[in-house]
Design a protein around this motif. Structure first.
Motif, PDB file in Angstrom:
ATOM      1  N   GLN A   1       0.894  -1.075  -0.068  1.00  0.00           N
ATOM      2  CA  GLN A   1      -0.094  -0.240  -0.047  1.00  0.00           C
ATOM      3  C   GLN A   1       0.861   1.275  -0.094  1.00  0.00           C
ATOM      4  O   GLN A   1       1.871   1.305   0.413  1.00  0.00           O
ATOM      5  CB  GLN A   1      -0.916  -0.170   1.303  1.00  0.00           C
ATOM      6  N   VAL A   2       0.405   2.208  -0.575  1.00  0.00           N
ATOM      7  CA  VAL A   2       1.408   3.409  -0.779  1.00  0.00           C
ATOM      8  C   VAL A   2       0.457   4.671  -0.284  1.00  0.00           C
ATOM      9  O   VAL A   2      -0.785   4.866  -0.726  1.00  0.00           O
ATOM     10  CB  VAL A   2       1.550   3.873  -2.282  1.00  0.00           C
ATOM     11  N   GLN A   3       0.917   5.436   0.581  1.00  0.00           N
ATOM     12  CA  GLN A   3       0.352   6.699   1.139  1.00  0.00           C
ATOM     13  C   GLN A   3       1.221   8.114   0.193  1.00  0.00           C
ATOM     14  O   GLN A   3       2.348   7.935   0.249  1.00  0.00           O
ATOM     15  CB  GLN A   3       0.507   6.709   2.547  1.00  0.00           C
ATOM     16  N   LEU A   4       0.222   8.847  -0.043  1.00  0.00           N
ATOM     17  CA  LEU A   4       0.877  10.006  -1.095  1.00  0.00           C
ATOM     18  C   LEU A   4       0.040  11.231  -0.233  1.00  0.00           C
ATOM     19  O   LEU A   4      -0.921  11.557   0.237  1.00  0.00           O
ATOM     20  CB  LEU A   4      -0.015   9.878  -2.516  1.00  0.00           C
ATOM     21  N   VAL A   5       1.369  12.284  -0.212  1.00  0.00           N
ATOM     22  CA  VAL A   5       0.996  13.348   0.299  1.00  0.00           C
ATOM     23  C   VAL A   5       1.707  14.638  -0.527  1.00  0.00           C
ATOM     24  O   VAL A   5       2.775  14.561  -0.713  1.00  0.00           O
ATOM     25  CB  VAL A   5       1.738  13.556   1.878  1.00  0.00           C
ATOM     26  N   GLU A   6       0.464  15.456  -1.155  1.00  0.00           N
ATOM     27  CA  GLU A   6       1.136  16.563  -1.901  1.00  0.00           C
ATOM     28  C   GLU A   6       1.381  17.700  -1.201  1.00  0.00           C
ATOM     29  O   GLU A   6       1.008  18.015  -0.026  1.00  0.00           O
ATOM     30  CB  GLU A   6      -0.092  16.907  -3.181  1.00  0.00           C
ATOM     31  N   SER A   7       2.370  18.517  -1.747  1.00  0.00           N
ATOM     32  CA  SER A   7       2.694  19.970  -1.284  1.00  0.00           C
ATOM     33  C   SER A   7       3.073  20.747  -2.385  1.00  0.00           C
ATOM     34  O   SER A   7       3.208  20.260  -3.500  1.00  0.00           O
ATOM     35  CB  SER A   7       3.318  19.789  -0.156  1.00  0.00           C
ATOM     36  N   GLY A   8       3.106  22.211  -1.972  1.00  0.00           N
ATOM     37  CA  GLY A   8       3.520  23.315  -3.122  1.00  0.00           C
ATOM     38  C   GLY A   8       2.472  23.988  -3.494  1.00  0.00           C
ATOM     39  O   GLY A   8       2.824  24.843  -4.474  1.00  0.00           O
ATOM     40  N   GLY A   9       1.349  23.713  -3.313  1.00  0.00           N
ATOM     41  CA  GLY A   9       0.317  24.451  -3.826  1.00  0.00           C
ATOM     42  C   GLY A   9       0.280  26.031  -3.281  1.00  0.00           C
ATOM     43  O   GLY A   9       0.982  26.066  -2.423  1.00  0.00           O
ATOM     44  N   GLY A  10      -0.624  26.952  -4.041  1.00  0.00           N
ATOM     45  CA  GLY A  10      -0.451  28.285  -3.630  1.00  0.00           C
ATOM     46  C   GLY A  10      -1.372  29.152  -4.674  1.00  0.00           C
ATOM     47  O   GLY A  10      -1.943  28.552  -5.309  1.00  0.00           O
ATOM     48  N   MET A  11      -1.115  30.293  -4.281  1.00  0.00           N
ATOM     49  CA  MET A  11      -1.738  31.342  -5.248  1.00  0.00           C
ATOM     50  C   MET A  11      -0.515  32.060  -5.883  1.00  0.00           C
ATOM     51  O   MET A  11       0.206  32.478  -5.245  1.00  0.00           O
ATOM     52  CB  MET A  11      -2.619  32.358  -4.150  1.00  0.00           C
ATOM     53  N   VAL A  12      -0.904  32.111  -7.317  1.00  0.00           N
ATOM     54  CA  VAL A  12       0.271  32.945  -8.000  1.00  0.00           C
ATOM     55  C   VAL A  12      -0.603  33.624  -8.989  1.00  0.00           C
ATOM     56  O   VAL A  12      -1.886  33.168  -9.408  1.00  0.00           O
ATOM     57  CB  VAL A  12       1.225  31.974  -8.606  1.00  0.00           C
ATOM     58  N   GLN A  13       0.131  34.447  -9.661  1.00  0.00           N
ATOM     59  CA  GLN A  13      -0.405  35.484 -10.861  1.00  0.00           C
ATOM     60  C   GLN A  13      -0.043  34.634 -12.155  1.00  0.00           C
ATOM     61  O   GLN A  13       0.864  33.690 -12.240  1.00  0.00           O
ATOM     62  CB  GLN A  13       0.118  36.861 -10.873  1.00  0.00           C
ATOM     63  N   ALA A  14      -1.118  34.845 -12.929  1.00  0.00           N
ATOM     64  CA  ALA A  14      -0.845  34.340 -14.250  1.00  0.00           C
ATOM     65  C   ALA A  14       0.494  34.649 -14.687  1.00  0.00           C
ATOM     66  O   ALA A  14       0.959  35.530 -14.751  1.00  0.00           O
ATOM     67  CB  ALA A  14      -1.755  34.736 -15.284  1.00  0.00           C
ATOM     68  N   GLY A  15       1.162  33.388 -15.570  1.00  0.00           N
ATOM     69  CA  GLY A  15       2.478  33.532 -16.286  1.00  0.00           C
ATOM     70  C   GLY A  15       3.533  33.062 -15.305  1.00  0.00           C
ATOM     71  O   GLY A  15       4.635  32.935 -15.490  1.00  0.00           O
ATOM     72  N   ASN A  16       3.195  33.009 -14.130  1.00  0.00           N
ATOM     73  CA  ASN A  16       4.390  32.497 -13.136  1.00  0.00           C
ATOM     74  C   ASN A  16       4.209  30.916 -12.873  1.00  0.00           C
ATOM     75  O   ASN A  16       3.672  30.312 -13.846  1.00  0.00           O
ATOM     76  CB  ASN A  16       3.913  33.065 -11.561  1.00  0.00           C
ATOM     77  N   SER A  17       5.246  30.350 -11.962  1.00  0.00           N
ATOM     78  CA  SER A  17       5.324  29.128 -11.846  1.00  0.00           C
ATOM     79  C   SER A  17       5.103  28.582 -10.526  1.00  0.00           C
ATOM     80  O   SER A  17       5.185  29.299  -9.689  1.00  0.00           O
ATOM     81  CB  SER A  17       6.869  28.807 -12.317  1.00  0.00           C
ATOM     82  N   LEU A  18       4.953  27.448 -10.512  1.00  0.00           N
ATOM     83  CA  LEU A  18       4.746  26.528  -9.181  1.00  0.00           C
ATOM     84  C   LEU A  18       5.424  25.194  -9.292  1.00  0.00           C
ATOM     85  O   LEU A  18       5.360  24.575 -10.651  1.00  0.00           O
ATOM     86  CB  LEU A  18       3.317  26.430  -8.632  1.00  0.00           C
ATOM     87  N   ARG A  19       5.844  24.523  -8.320  1.00  0.00           N
ATOM     88  CA  ARG A  19       6.238  23.220  -8.403  1.00  0.00           C
ATOM     89  C   ARG A  19       5.613  22.265  -7.313  1.00  0.00           C
ATOM     90  O   ARG A  19       5.603  22.938  -6.299  1.00  0.00           O
ATOM     91  CB  ARG A  19       7.775  23.072  -8.129  1.00  0.00           C
ATOM     92  N   LEU A  20       4.594  21.493  -7.815  1.00  0.00           N
ATOM     93  CA  LEU A  20       4.225  20.501  -7.014  1.00  0.00           C
ATOM     94  C   LEU A  20       4.933  19.431  -6.645  1.00  0.00           C
ATOM     95  O   LEU A  20       5.840  18.655  -7.393  1.00  0.00           O
ATOM     96  CB  LEU A  20       2.944  20.146  -7.403  1.00  0.00           C
ATOM     97  N   SER A  21       4.929  19.035  -5.218  1.00  0.00           N
ATOM     98  CA  SER A  21       5.552  17.620  -4.719  1.00  0.00           C
ATOM     99  C   SER A  21       4.510  16.845  -4.468  1.00  0.00           C
ATOM    100  O   SER A  21       3.729  16.943  -3.707  1.00  0.00           O
ATOM    101  CB  SER A  21       6.806  17.862  -3.799  1.00  0.00           C
ATOM    102  N   CYS A  22       5.004  15.420  -4.786  1.00  0.00           N
ATOM    103  CA  CYS A  22       4.118  14.433  -3.986  1.00  0.00           C
ATOM    104  C   CYS A  22       4.981  13.252  -3.296  1.00  0.00           C
ATOM    105  O   CYS A  22       5.612  12.522  -4.053  1.00  0.00           O
ATOM    106  CB  CYS A  22       3.249  13.692  -4.777  1.00  0.00           C
ATOM    107  N   ALA A  23       5.079  13.252  -1.984  1.00  0.00           N
ATOM    108  CA  ALA A  23       5.926  12.264  -1.202  1.00  0.00           C
ATOM    109  C   ALA A  23       4.972  11.000  -1.216  1.00  0.00           C
ATOM    110  O   ALA A  23       4.077  11.084  -0.492  1.00  0.00           O
ATOM    111  CB  ALA A  23       6.491  12.754  -0.145  1.00  0.00           C
ATOM    112  N   ALA A  24       5.739   9.857  -1.388  1.00  0.00           N
ATOM    113  CA  ALA A  24       5.322   8.431  -1.160  1.00  0.00           C
ATOM    114  C   ALA A  24       5.569   7.797  -0.109  1.00  0.00           C
ATOM    115  O   ALA A  24       7.048   7.862   0.123  1.00  0.00           O
ATOM    116  CB  ALA A  24       5.054   7.700  -2.378  1.00  0.00           C
ATOM    117  N   SER A  25       5.055   7.018   0.788  1.00  0.00           N
ATOM    118  CA  SER A  25       5.452   6.278   1.752  1.00  0.00           C
ATOM    119  C   SER A  25       5.832   4.738   1.089  1.00  0.00           C
ATOM    120  O   SER A  25       5.294   4.705   0.186  1.00  0.00           O
ATOM    121  CB  SER A  25       4.419   5.976   2.867  1.00  0.00           C
ATOM    122  N   GLY A  26       6.549   4.074   1.959  1.00  0.00           N
ATOM    123  CA  GLY A  26       6.706   2.584   1.518  1.00  0.00           C
ATOM    124  C   GLY A  26       8.101   2.792   0.625  1.00  0.00           C
ATOM    125  O   GLY A  26       8.781   3.622   0.288  1.00  0.00           O
ATOM    126  N   ARG A  27       8.535   1.371   0.470  1.00  0.00           N
ATOM    127  CA  ARG A  27       9.706   1.100  -0.300  1.00  0.00           C
ATOM    128  C   ARG A  27       9.664   0.895  -1.727  1.00  0.00           C
ATOM    129  O   ARG A  27      10.711   0.513  -2.304  1.00  0.00           O
ATOM    130  CB  ARG A  27      10.636  -0.163   0.567  1.00  0.00           C
TER     131      ARG A  27
END
Length: 124
Positions: A1-27
């Motif tokens: 089984q895998v547990q997933l946790v996203e991060s990195g969201g937010g509020m930005v103006q058009a034209g800008n950038s964001l990087r989302l991450s998703c960390a997974a548990s387990g080996r």
């Protein structure tokens, strides 16, 4: 089984950038194909991008092709979504998902594990 946790969201103006991450548990992260999906207010969840377990193959929705990049670092059990040239229509809750099926592609029904989502808001 895998547990997933996203991060990195937010509020930005058009034209800008964001990087989302998703960390997974387990080996066994390296045995899963990973995907990013999103759900805008009042709309169904839609496919954004997917990457195979080795990282050697990626596939994107037409709406994000050329602007978003999915990549993974198996040693860190993490998949990322680099989002450039953001548009107001990219506003949504973004989810990462994992599938043990090889070459699962954009079919969200074939993804067994889902994160809780992270909000991305792009203002004009």
């Amino acid at each position: 089984q895998v547990q997933l946790v996203e991060s990195g969201g937010g509020m930005v103006q058009a034209g800008n950038s964001l990087r989302l991450s998703c960390a997974a548990s387990g080996r066994t992260f390296s045995t899963y194909d990973m995907g990013w999906f999103r759900q805008a207010p009042g709309k169904g969840r839609e496919f954004v991008a997917t990457i195979r377990r080795s990282g050697g193959y990626t596939y994107y929705a037409d709406s994000v092709k050329g602007r978003f990049t999915i990549f993974r670092v198996n040693a860190k059990n993490t998949v990322y979504l680099q989002m450039n040239s953001l548009k107001p229509e990219d506003t949504a809750v973004y989810y990462c998902a994992a599938s043990s099926a090889l070459g699962v592609g954009p079919d969200q029904a074939r993804y067994s594990y889902w994160g809780q989502g992270t909000q991305v808001t792009v203002s004009s």
